[in-house]
Write a protein that holds these residues in place. Structure first.
Motif, PDB file in Angstrom:
ATOM      1  N   LEU A 343      40.724  22.436   5.971  1.00 22.84           N
ATOM      2  CA  LEU A 343      42.073  22.886   5.628  1.00 22.84           C
ATOM      3  C   LEU A 343      42.221  23.096   4.126  1.00 22.84           C
ATOM      4  O   LEU A 343      42.880  24.046   3.681  1.00 22.84           O
ATOM      5  CB  LEU A 343      43.117  21.873   6.118  1.00 22.84           C
ATOM      6  CG  LEU A 343      43.405  21.866   7.619  1.00 22.84           C
ATOM      7  CD1 LEU A 343      44.397  20.755   7.963  1.00 22.84           C
ATOM      8  CD2 LEU A 343      43.942  23.211   8.081  1.00 22.84           C
ATOM      9  N   TYR A 344      41.611  22.228   3.363  1.00 16.90           N
ATOM     10  CA  TYR A 344      41.684  22.378   1.909  1.00 16.90           C
ATOM     11  C   TYR A 344      41.020  23.686   1.467  1.00 16.90           C
ATOM     12  O   TYR A 344      41.543  24.406   0.609  1.00 16.90           O
ATOM     13  CB  TYR A 344      41.014  21.189   1.227  1.00 16.90           C
ATOM     14  CG  TYR A 344      41.038  21.267  -0.285  1.00 16.90           C
ATOM     15  CD1 TYR A 344      42.155  20.863  -1.004  1.00 16.90           C
ATOM     16  CD2 TYR A 344      39.944  21.776  -0.991  1.00 16.90           C
ATOM     17  CE1 TYR A 344      42.186  20.935  -2.392  1.00 16.90           C
ATOM     18  CE2 TYR A 344      39.967  21.869  -2.373  1.00 16.90           C
ATOM     19  CZ  TYR A 344      41.084  21.443  -3.065  1.00 16.90           C
ATOM     20  OH  TYR A 344      41.111  21.539  -4.451  1.00 16.90           O
ATOM     21  N   ARG A 347      43.170  26.852   2.695  1.00 21.64           N
ATOM     22  CA  ARG A 347      44.624  26.775   2.516  1.00 21.64           C
ATOM     23  C   ARG A 347      45.213  28.119   2.066  1.00 21.64           C
ATOM     24  O   ARG A 347      46.299  28.504   2.505  1.00 21.64           O
ATOM     25  CB  ARG A 347      44.985  25.657   1.537  1.00 21.64           C
ATOM     26  CG  ARG A 347      44.477  25.853   0.113  1.00 21.64           C
ATOM     27  CD  ARG A 347      44.646  24.580  -0.694  1.00 21.64           C
ATOM     28  NE  ARG A 347      44.317  24.767  -2.105  1.00 21.64           N
ATOM     29  CZ  ARG A 347      43.087  24.816  -2.591  1.00 21.64           C
ATOM     30  NH1 ARG A 347      42.052  24.695  -1.765  1.00 21.64           N
ATOM     31  NH2 ARG A 347      42.880  24.976  -3.882  1.00 21.64           N
ATOM     32  N   THR A 351      47.843  30.835   4.333  1.00 19.60           N
ATOM     33  CA  THR A 351      49.128  31.378   3.885  1.00 19.60           C
ATOM     34  C   THR A 351      49.097  32.906   3.841  1.00 19.60           C
ATOM     35  O   THR A 351      50.101  33.557   4.121  1.00 19.60           O
ATOM     36  CB  THR A 351      49.493  30.816   2.501  1.00 19.60           C
ATOM     37  OG1 THR A 351      48.400  31.019   1.596  1.00 19.60           O
ATOM     38  CG2 THR A 351      49.784  29.332   2.587  1.00 19.60           C
ATOM     39  N   GLN A 365      50.229  25.087   1.479  1.00 23.60           N
ATOM     40  CA  GLN A 365      49.011  24.698   0.782  1.00 23.60           C
ATOM     41  C   GLN A 365      49.047  23.224   0.386  1.00 23.60           C
ATOM     42  O   GLN A 365      48.025  22.535   0.429  1.00 23.60           O
ATOM     43  CB  GLN A 365      48.810  25.590  -0.442  1.00 23.60           C
ATOM     44  CG  GLN A 365      48.501  27.039  -0.097  1.00 23.60           C
ATOM     45  CD  GLN A 365      48.290  27.911  -1.317  1.00 23.60           C
ATOM     46  OE1 GLN A 365      47.967  27.421  -2.392  1.00 23.60           O
ATOM     47  NE2 GLN A 365      48.479  29.221  -1.163  1.00 23.60           N
ATOM     48  N   CYS A 368      48.118  21.214   3.401  1.00 23.22           N
ATOM     49  CA  CYS A 368      46.672  21.249   3.639  1.00 23.22           C
ATOM     50  C   CYS A 368      45.941  20.250   2.739  1.00 23.22           C
ATOM     51  O   CYS A 368      44.961  19.628   3.155  1.00 23.22           O
ATOM     52  CB  CYS A 368      46.129  22.657   3.403  1.00 23.22           C
ATOM     53  SG  CYS A 368      46.660  23.883   4.625  1.00 23.22           S
ATOM     54  N   GLN A 369      46.436  20.085   1.528  1.00 23.50           N
ATOM     55  CA  GLN A 369      45.833  19.125   0.603  1.00 23.50           C
ATOM     56  C   GLN A 369      46.140  17.680   0.994  1.00 23.50           C
ATOM     57  O   GLN A 369      45.357  16.775   0.719  1.00 23.50           O
ATOM     58  CB  GLN A 369      46.330  19.389  -0.815  1.00 23.50           C
ATOM     59  CG  GLN A 369      45.885  20.736  -1.389  1.00 23.50           C
ATOM     60  CD  GLN A 369      46.559  21.047  -2.708  1.00 23.50           C
ATOM     61  OE1 GLN A 369      47.762  20.872  -2.864  1.00 23.50           O
ATOM     62  NE2 GLN A 369      45.783  21.524  -3.668  1.00 23.50           N
ATOM     63  N   SER A 371      47.090  16.646   4.241  1.00 20.08           N
ATOM     64  CA  SER A 371      47.059  16.416   5.684  1.00 20.08           C
ATOM     65  C   SER A 371      46.125  15.295   6.111  1.00 20.08           C
ATOM     66  O   SER A 371      46.410  14.581   7.090  1.00 20.08           O
ATOM     67  CB  SER A 371      46.653  17.704   6.404  1.00 20.08           C
ATOM     68  OG  SER A 371      45.352  18.113   5.998  1.00 20.08           O
TER      69      SER A 371
END
Length: 459
Positions: A343-344, A347, A351, A365, A368-369, A371
């Motif tokens: 996810l990072y 991200r 979007t 974003q 995502c950082q 999560s």
């Protein structure tokens, strides 16, 4: 209904229950992997269905189906709560080598689940206009949502029976066929949605009809798997159904209460984000779509360990029960770490795919950082709840789920938003999950130790 699997003779000894022998880690991984495949397929199909509707170019159609889906999610949450006692009771009987009890319980619980699912539909159908208006529907959007639910809601009982049979398969350790039954829903939807929506020009009603057809296929496939390969259904008996209603409801009631905690928490968080305008609401919507796909493995893990724990409890293998929880904990750590890293890295593409800009892109974003830590502790609650539901402590599951949804969210999200805006609200959710995640997993190990002491004292 079939009473015994095909090809079995009286001279053949009963094999040991699948989860009582072999590597507990392997059982956890296989059950979770197959469950993840089925869940993510459903999540993606739901997204594709709404995408098809959006291609019609009428925002009221998309909004109407979206509102209808909100109400259908409520009925599915109740069905999931009704699945839990089936898996717990059937797996426990199989683990204790009581196949006749397992067949009776599977049949009785499936009937009870079907009756309750029918009652839910009967109660909701006349209330649809009022409920949809309360959700903000009006005009064409209200008409679309109402018509969609009038078509799809009556077949909730078919979905419930399919879910019951799929749960019986998992209780017997047949994760593969349970997955195939679930994937049949995805296959039917992917094929028929464009045909009915565009080809026959049925539009949103076509999507609702597809849901009904998919539910019929799901029920038939799951029923055939249960009867032909496991013989875990028998002729229903009213006396047996009434007798089994008590243990069924003892698990089902708190399980349903547990499941509806998540929608309540999401509603509160949405209200917090709404204070910061439409961009924040849009970010919350994107996060809600990304989360189940990204962390579907944790949802599947919670359903996977239940039958494994249940069979080993029936066999009084408390050492294996503890190891199952340890395996689930290790899986959670590794899985969340991998998903967090992905996810990072993606991200920005996420979007971009949703055409998010400004605050919306910034919040997505940021999630995502952030999560990983949030979902690690949420995962601990999921694993613990599965243990509580299958080992005779369903009220603990209700306590921890509602505790996280209230004490673990409301004050943290509220004051987080006051201090740091929408980002502060996201941080608050993460902080609020820490205490409940740690407390839940410690309590889960404690319940196993208590069951072991009780068994030692009675022997």
């Amino acid at each position: 209904m079939d009473a015994a699997p095909a090809g079995k003779t009286a001279e053949q000894p009963d094999p040991p229950p699948r989860f009582v022998v072999g590597s507990t880690l392997r059982h956890v991984l296989v059950m979770t992997a197959t469950g993840t495949a089925g869940l993510i397929a459903i999540f993606i199909v739901d997204l594709v269905s709404l995408l098809y509707i959006s291609w019609l170019g009428d925002p009221s159609l998309t909004a109407g189906v979206g509102l209808a889906t909100v109400l259908m999610f409520f009925t599915v949450s109740i069905n999931v709560g009704l699945m839990i006692p089936i898996g717990a009771l059937v797996s426990r009987a199989l683990g204790a080598r009581r196949p006749e009890d397992a067949r009776r319980l599977a049949t009785s619980c499936s009937i009870l689940m079907a009756v309750l699912a029918t009652l839910v539909s009967i109660v909701l159908l006349p209330l649809l206009p009022w409920i949809l208006r309360a959700l903000g529907a009006h005009g064409q959007t209200l008409t679309v949502a109402h018509n969609f639910l009038l078509i799809a809601l009556p077949t909730n009982v078919l979905m419930a029976l399919g879910m019951a049979f799929s749960t019986i398969l998992r209780a017997a350790g047949d994760a593969k066929r349970s997955m195939y039954a679930t994937l049949s829903v995805a296959a039917v939807t992917v094929i028929l949605d464009p045909v009915l929506i565009f080809g026959l020009d049925l539009r949103t009603n076509g999507a609702a009809i597809t849901i009904n057809i998919a539910r019929v296929v799901y029920l038939v496939v799951a029923y055939l798997f249960v009867t032909r390969f496991h013989g875990l259904l028998t002729r229903p008996n009213l006396k047996g159904v009434m007798a089994d209603a008590r243990p069924f409801s003892a698990i089902a009631v708190p399980a349903i209460l547990t499941n509806i905690a998540a929608p309540a928490a999401n509603a509160f968080f949405t209200s917090i984000m709404a204070r910061f305008g439409d961009p924040a609401i849009a970010a919350s919507a994107i996060i809600d779509r990304v989360t189940p796909v990204a962390f579907g493995g944790l949802f599947a893990l919670a359903g996977a360990i239940g039958p494994v724990l249940g069979q080993n409890w029936g066999a009084q293998r408390y050492d294996r029960m503890k190891q199952v929880l340890k395996d689930a904990l290790n899986f959670t750590i590794i899985y969340v770490a991998c998903v967090w890293m992905i996810l990072y890295l993606v991200r920005v593409p996420i979007t971009d795919a949703f055409h998010a800009q400004g605050l919306t892109a910034e919040l997505v974003q940021f999630f995502c950082q952030l999560s990983g830590p949030i979902w690690f502790f949420v995962g601990l609650v999921f694993v613990s709840n599965a243990s509580f539901n299958n080992l005779g402590y369903p009220l603990l599951s209700t306590f921890f789920n509602w505790g996280r949804a209230t004490l673990g969210m409301i004050p943290f999200a509220y004051f987080g938003a006051e201090i740091g805006g929408p980002k502060g609200a996201l941080i608050g959710i993460g902080l609020g999950s820490v205490a409940f995640g740690i407390a839940a997993i410690i309590t889960a190990f404690w319940t196993i130790r208590r069951l072991e002491r009780q068994a030692s004292a009675s022997s």
